[in-house]
Design an enzyme around this catalytic site. Structure first.
Site, PDB file in Angstrom:
ATOM      1  N   ALA A  13      41.820  17.830  20.892  1.00 47.28           N
ATOM      2  CA  ALA A  13      40.626  17.716  20.023  1.00 47.28           C
ATOM      3  C   ALA A  13      40.400  16.112  19.881  1.00 47.28           C
ATOM      4  O   ALA A  13      39.232  15.832  19.755  1.00 47.28           O
ATOM      5  CB  ALA A  13      41.084  18.325  18.452  1.00 47.28           C
ATOM      6  N   ILE A  17      36.527  15.296  26.061  1.00 48.03           N
ATOM      7  CA  ILE A  17      35.974  16.590  26.075  1.00 48.03           C
ATOM      8  C   ILE A  17      35.608  16.934  24.591  1.00 48.03           C
ATOM      9  O   ILE A  17      34.721  17.186  24.139  1.00 48.03           O
ATOM     10  CB  ILE A  17      36.441  17.741  27.020  1.00 48.03           C
ATOM     11  N   ASN A 108      51.910  22.478  32.630  1.00 49.31           N
ATOM     12  CA  ASN A 108      50.797  23.176  31.718  1.00 49.31           C
ATOM     13  C   ASN A 108      51.089  24.482  31.857  1.00 49.31           C
ATOM     14  O   ASN A 108      50.637  25.114  30.573  1.00 49.31           O
ATOM     15  CB  ASN A 108      49.600  22.913  32.430  1.00 49.31           C
ATOM     16  N   GLN A 115      51.262  28.231  23.650  1.00 49.01           N
ATOM     17  CA  GLN A 115      49.875  28.422  22.900  1.00 49.01           C
ATOM     18  C   GLN A 115      49.312  30.158  23.066  1.00 49.01           C
ATOM     19  O   GLN A 115      48.986  30.685  21.959  1.00 49.01           O
ATOM     20  CB  GLN A 115      48.879  27.549  23.614  1.00 49.01           C
ATOM     21  N   ASN A 134      42.673  22.118  32.725  1.00 42.41           N
ATOM     22  CA  ASN A 134      43.330  22.327  34.360  1.00 42.41           C
ATOM     23  C   ASN A 134      44.646  22.583  34.403  1.00 42.41           C
ATOM     24  O   ASN A 134      45.404  22.084  33.884  1.00 42.41           O
ATOM     25  CB  ASN A 134      42.761  21.396  35.167  1.00 42.41           C
ATOM     26  N   ASP A 162      31.034  24.837  36.999  1.00 34.41           N
ATOM     27  CA  ASP A 162      30.735  25.013  38.293  1.00 34.41           C
ATOM     28  C   ASP A 162      29.035  25.749  38.579  1.00 34.41           C
ATOM     29  O   ASP A 162      28.242  25.428  39.277  1.00 34.41           O
ATOM     30  CB  ASP A 162      31.691  26.008  39.111  1.00 34.41           C
ATOM     31  N   ARG A 165      26.625  23.202  37.669  1.00 35.37           N
ATOM     32  CA  ARG A 165      26.333  22.361  38.879  1.00 35.37           C
ATOM     33  C   ARG A 165      25.579  23.233  39.945  1.00 35.37           C
ATOM     34  O   ARG A 165      24.776  22.503  40.599  1.00 35.37           O
ATOM     35  CB  ARG A 165      27.535  21.825  39.250  1.00 35.37           C
ATOM     36  N   HIS A 190      38.195  27.674  39.453  1.00 37.83           N
ATOM     37  CA  HIS A 190      37.546  26.605  39.081  1.00 37.83           C
ATOM     38  C   HIS A 190      38.373  25.317  39.895  1.00 37.83           C
ATOM     39  O   HIS A 190      39.432  24.615  39.557  1.00 37.83           O
ATOM     40  CB  HIS A 190      37.587  26.235  37.742  1.00 37.83           C
TER      41      HIS A 190
HETATM   42  P1  NAD Z   1      42.053  13.712  27.783  1.00 41.60           P
HETATM   43  O1  NAD Z   1      43.146  13.233  28.359  1.00 41.60           O
HETATM   44  O2  NAD Z   1      40.778  12.994  27.449  1.00 41.60           O
HETATM   45  O3  NAD Z   1      42.175  14.733  26.522  1.00 41.60           O
HETATM   46  C1  NAD Z   1      43.254  15.680  26.593  1.00 41.60           C
HETATM   47  C2  NAD Z   1      43.817  15.546  25.031  1.00 41.60           C
HETATM   48  O4  NAD Z   1      44.544  17.038  24.982  1.00 41.60           O
HETATM   49  C3  NAD Z   1      44.639  14.486  24.807  1.00 41.60           C
HETATM   50  O5  NAD Z   1      44.135  13.821  23.722  1.00 41.60           O
HETATM   51  C4  NAD Z   1      46.135  15.151  24.696  1.00 41.60           C
HETATM   52  O6  NAD Z   1      46.855  14.524  23.890  1.00 41.60           O
HETATM   53  C5  NAD Z   1      45.714  16.560  24.150  1.00 41.60           C
HETATM   54  N1  NAD Z   1      46.773  17.287  24.591  1.00 41.60           N
HETATM   55  C6  NAD Z   1      47.701  17.219  25.573  1.00 41.60           C
HETATM   56  N2  NAD Z   1      48.693  18.320  25.534  1.00 41.60           N
HETATM   57  C7  NAD Z   1      48.192  19.218  24.592  1.00 41.60           C
HETATM   58  C8  NAD Z   1      48.919  20.208  23.729  1.00 41.60           C
HETATM   59  N3  NAD Z   1      49.885  20.992  24.144  1.00 41.60           N
HETATM   60  N4  NAD Z   1      48.348  20.400  22.548  1.00 41.60           N
HETATM   61  C9  NAD Z   1      47.173  20.013  21.998  1.00 41.60           C
HETATM   62  N5  NAD Z   1      46.772  19.043  22.679  1.00 41.60           N
HETATM   63  C10 NAD Z   1      47.272  18.611  23.719  1.00 41.60           C
HETATM   64  O7  NAD Z   1      41.228  14.896  28.688  1.00 41.60           O
HETATM   65  P2  NAD Z   1      39.985  15.490  28.895  1.00 41.60           P
HETATM   66  O8  NAD Z   1      39.057  14.772  29.771  1.00 41.60           O
HETATM   67  O9  NAD Z   1      39.427  15.892  27.473  1.00 41.60           O
HETATM   68  O10 NAD Z   1      40.227  16.672  29.781  1.00 41.60           O
HETATM   69  C11 NAD Z   1      40.925  18.020  29.261  1.00 41.60           C
HETATM   70  C12 NAD Z   1      41.076  19.008  30.336  1.00 41.60           C
HETATM   71  O11 NAD Z   1      40.164  19.656  30.828  1.00 41.60           O
HETATM   72  C13 NAD Z   1      41.905  18.463  31.360  1.00 41.60           C
HETATM   73  O12 NAD Z   1      42.901  19.157  31.766  1.00 41.60           O
HETATM   74  C14 NAD Z   1      40.876  18.354  32.665  1.00 41.60           C
HETATM   75  O13 NAD Z   1      41.130  18.385  34.096  1.00 41.60           O
HETATM   76  C15 NAD Z   1      40.066  19.512  32.310  1.00 41.60           C
HETATM   77  N6  NAD Z   1      38.787  19.892  32.545  1.00 41.60           N
HETATM   78  C16 NAD Z   1      38.335  20.806  32.889  1.00 41.60           C
HETATM   79  C17 NAD Z   1      37.224  21.303  33.580  1.00 41.60           C
HETATM   80  C18 NAD Z   1      36.532  22.988  33.712  1.00 41.60           C
HETATM   81  O14 NAD Z   1      35.427  22.733  34.194  1.00 41.60           O
HETATM   82  N7  NAD Z   1      37.403  23.583  33.922  1.00 41.60           N
HETATM   83  C19 NAD Z   1      36.060  20.278  33.549  1.00 41.60           C
HETATM   84  C20 NAD Z   1      36.414  19.081  33.271  1.00 41.60           C
HETATM   85  C21 NAD Z   1      37.760  18.763  32.721  1.00 41.60           C
HETATM   86  C1  LMR Z   2      35.786  19.168  37.004  1.00 39.49           C
HETATM   87  O1  LMR Z   2      35.309  20.151  37.427  1.00 39.49           O
HETATM   88  O2  LMR Z   2      34.896  18.033  36.446  1.00 39.49           O
HETATM   89  C2  LMR Z   2      37.180  19.011  36.259  1.00 39.49           C
HETATM   90  O3  LMR Z   2      37.786  20.040  36.320  1.00 39.49           O
HETATM   91  C3  LMR Z   2      38.104  17.857  36.502  1.00 39.49           C
HETATM   92  C4  LMR Z   2      38.552  17.734  37.891  1.00 39.49           C
HETATM   93  O4  LMR Z   2      39.644  17.444  38.249  1.00 39.49           O
HETATM   94  O5  LMR Z   2      37.810  18.103  38.944  1.00 39.49           O
END
Ligand code: NAD
Ligand code: LMR
Length: 329
Positions: A13, A17, A108, A115, A134, A162, A165, A190
């Site tokens: 949180a 994101i 992960n 979780q 991810n 996706d 996009r 993804h």
């Molecule tokens: P970020 O590093 O800014 O934030 C992640 C947060 O998660 C951090 O504050 C961290 O302390 C916390 N965290 C880590 N492990 C945790 C746990 N076990 N329990 C609770 N909190 C935990 O990253 P972000 O930019 O917010 O991205 C988050 C994730 O989303 C990344 O894995 C990123 O690759 C993924 N992402 C996915 C998509 C998608 O389309 N599926 C798109 C963008 C990003």
């Molecule tokens: C995205 O699609 O923007 C995220 O999953 C970040 C990445 O690593 O591509």
């Protein structure tokens, strides 16, 4: 009469994101402008992360959102997920220097096993789970397998970014508006192997495929642009996509809860065997949603090119699944 508040758990949180997501949930963008929410926010126990989370909560307070009727901070998923109606699993371990994809998967896998078990133990039996962190599909698969007492269909992975996009690329190519594009979908993982498919898409009843009429553009420009968009954003911003990812998460849950009125969207969901995708593989499918349930769009013809693409993204998912199988025993 005022609706009963819904409990929305969000992990990661205090991350990027999270910072885009929480304010929109609290303002009613996700569950409706008449739906009060309680935010249950999870961060790692680390002092800095918890302090940053407090800061975000101070800002949420300062917005005085009428729909935000409660908010709590947690470092333990067993309290964060208590009675959760919605769980957005955003927090994940990012890839560090020298880390192989396998190391990332394992790090992960541990988070999502814990979780998943916590959701199983304490969440609402109807909880709707979206995994954003991810590798999203495989993390969602792990959480699902770690929660045997919850229905598998409650676990989903985010393919909506996706999908969005792909919509924008098609709008730009055709000179039409996003809102007029129907029946687009993204198949698979993804990751850059995803298969964004506009063969069935229409704009004002006209076939998008016929309008574009350029297979080379599909293969050499459209698919690589959508598939590598995440990397392109990291390259441009120095950080991975955040506001667009949060927006996609809002879209995913809103459509799941409130329905698509017969329109297609894309969700990463456990396969029921449709289109030859083995059961339980967490796969992007075209779906419609109604009354809080999604349904795979059936009966679509899969041509040779599409089958090849689907096979490729499926092979990647099966490889990821094999890579974490030992952790799920
Ligand atoms: P970020 O590093 O800014 O934030 C992640 C947060 O998660 C951090 O504050 C961290 O302390 C916390 N965290 C880590 N492990 C945790 C746990 N076990 N329990 C609770 N909190 C935990 O990253 P972000 O930019 O917010 O991205 C988050 C994730 O989303 C990344 O894995 C990123 O690759 C993924 N992402 C996915 C998509 C998608 O389309 N599926 C798109 C963008 C990003
Ligand atoms: C995205 O699609 O923007 C995220 O999953 C970040 C990445 O690593 O591509």
């Amino acid at each position: 009469m005022a609706k009963t508040p819904m409990r929305v758990a969000v992990t990661g949180a205090a991350g990027q994101i999270g910072y885009s997501l929480l304010f929109r949930i609290a303002s009613g963008d996700m569950l409706g402008k008449d739906q009060p929410v309680i935010l249950q926010l999870l961060e790692i126990a680390d002092e800095k992360a918890q302090k940053a989370l407090k800061g975000v909560m101070m800002e949420l307070d300062d917005c005085a959102f009428p729909l935000l009727v409660g908010m709590t901070a947690h470092s333990d998923p067993m309290t964060a997920f208590k009675d959760a109606d919605i769980a957005l699993l955003v927090g994940a371990r990012p890839r560090g220097p020298g880390m192989e994809r396998k190391d990332l998967l394992e790090a992960n896998a541990q988070i999502f096993t814990v979780q998943g078990k916590a959701l199983d133990a304490v969440a609402s039996r109807n909880v709707k789970v979206l995994v954003v962190g991810n590798p999203a599909n495989t993390n969602a698969y792990i959480a699902m397998k770690s929660a045997p007492s919850l229905p598998a269909k409650n676990f989903t992975a985010m393919l909506r970014l996706d999908h969005n996009r792909a919509l924008s690329q098609v709008a730009q190519k055709t000179g039409k508006q996003v809102k007029d594009i129907k029946k687009l979908a993204v198949w698979g993982n993804h990751s850059p192997t995803m298969y964004a498919d506009y063969r069935f898409a229409t704009i004002d009843g006209q076939s998008v495929k016929d309008m574009i009429n350029d297979d080379a553009w599909n293969r050499d420009t459209f698919l690589p642009t959508v598939g590598k968009r995440g990397a392109a954003i990291i390259e441009a911003r120095g950080l991975s996509s955040a506001a667009s990812a949060a927006n996609a998460a809002i879209d995913h849950i809103r459509d799941w809860v409130l329905g698509t009125n017969g329109e297609w969207t894309t969700m990463g969901i456990p396969s029921d065997g449709s289109y030859g995708i083995p059961k339980d593989v967490m796969f992007g499918f075209p779906v419609t949603t109604e009354n809080g349930e999604y349904k795979i769009v059936q009966g679509l013809a899969i041509d040779e090119f599409s089958q090849e693409r689907i096979n490729k993204t499926l092979a990647e998912l099966e490889e990821e699944r094999a890579g974490v199988a030992h952790l799920l025993k």
